[in-house]
Design a protein around this motif. Structure first.
Motif, short mmCIF file in Angstrom:
data_model
loop_
_atom_site.label_atom_id
_atom_site.label_comp_id
_atom_site.label_asym_id
_atom_site.label_seq_id
_atom_site.Cartn_x
_atom_site.Cartn_y
_atom_site.Cartn_z
N GLY A 81 -1.34 65.36 58.26
CA GLY A 81 -0.40 65.74 59.30
C GLY A 81 -0.73 67.10 59.90
O GLY A 81 -1.90 67.49 60.01
N GLU B 210 5.06 68.85 61.84
CA GLU B 210 6.04 68.18 60.98
C GLU B 210 7.11 69.14 60.47
O GLU B 210 8.20 68.72 60.09
CB GLU B 210 5.34 67.57 59.77
N ARG C 137 4.78 64.91 67.02
CA ARG C 137 4.08 65.14 65.77
C ARG C 137 2.61 64.78 65.93
O ARG C 137 2.28 63.70 66.42
CB ARG C 137 4.71 64.28 64.66
N VAL D 207 -0.72 63.77 64.08
CA VAL D 207 -1.14 63.23 62.79
C VAL D 207 -2.37 62.36 63.01
O VAL D 207 -2.53 61.74 64.07
CB VAL D 207 0.00 62.40 62.14
#
Length: 253
Positions: A28, A32, A159, A161
């Motif tokens: 990640g 986050e 986010r 990732v």
């Protein structure tokens, strides 16, 4: 600036002498933890969200890193917070929670919050990933989407990732899990352990394992019924913040 760049940058919100070290998860990025960092800063605490080596760039860069690098990043972040804070708390998601537990086994933090920290991964195949290492360098992440996604939340809360995971890094994560698990009995600081029931990355039994291993500190534990693995961006995120706030007020300050 690349509009995605801010998602993967470390962040620091100066505050009082209590510092919160925020650590994101495996594959990640600091994105986050940013929303949580912003909320914690509203209480007046100092907040540092780090970016782990090999993360927030490309899977190829991550393939060059390992558990030792990520553990060192965590300690470096801790040392940075200590420059302005007398008390430092580790708050981590997934592998970030594992790193927070690692710091606690070394006696380096005054308290910890571990969210969906892995002791057992949900996909049993990950336990045997070392067998395919000579043949496959990357594996696709189950249910992966694009590098950024809104996760059905505020469209500004994206986010970053990876959708591919380096096999070597996954092997190293498994080693890190075993190392930390074997040393959990050394933890002596106040602890809050949280686990999502709908976590399809970390087996929820992980929290029970941690609870038993650190029973010497009588840890606080809490299950979240509606959230998935990314607890920090899930639909119960406001309640999560409240639990952390109560923990800091009642057990750290």
């Amino acid at each position: 600036m690349d509009p995605q760049q801010h998602l993967v940058e470390p962040f620091y919100f100066p505050g009082n002498r209590l510092g919160c070290l925020l650590i994101h998860g495996f594959s990640g990025s600091s994105s986050e933890m940013r929303w949580m960092g912003e909320r914690l800063a509203e209480f007046g605490w100092s907040v540092l969200g780090i970016q782990l080596s090999g993360h927030g760039t490309t899977p190829e860069e991550m393939a060059k890193t390992c558990w030792a690098d990520w553990a060192r990043d965590a300690e470096n972040g801790l040392n940075e917070l200590r420059k302005t804070c007398d008390t430092v708390i580790g708050i981590g998601l997934s592998m970030g929670g594992l790193l927070v537990l690692h710091l606690a086994t070394l006696g380096l933090i005054h308290g910890l919050v571990a969210m969906n920290a892995p002791m057992v991964l949900a996909d049993r195949r990950t336990r045997f990933v070392g067998l395919i290492k000579p043949f496959i360098k990357f594996v696709n992440k189950p249910g992966s989407r694009s590098k950024t996604s809104s996760l059905g939340l505020d469209p500004d809360r994206e986010r970053f990732v990876y959708d591919r995971i380096p096999v070597e890094a996954l092997v190293s994560l498994n080693r890190g899990i075993r190392q930390v698990r074997s040393k959990l009995h050394l933890i002596s600081c106040p602890s809050l352990i949280m686990q999502s029931r709908k976590d399809y990355t970390v087996n929820p039994i992980s929290m029970e394992i941690i609870k038993e291993k650190i029973k010497q500190v009588n840890p606080l534990t809490y299950y979240w019924e509606k959230s998935g693995h990314i607890l920090t961006l899930g639909q119960e995120r406001e309640e999560v913040i409240k639990k952390i706030h109560e923990f800091l007020d009642n057990h750290i300050l």
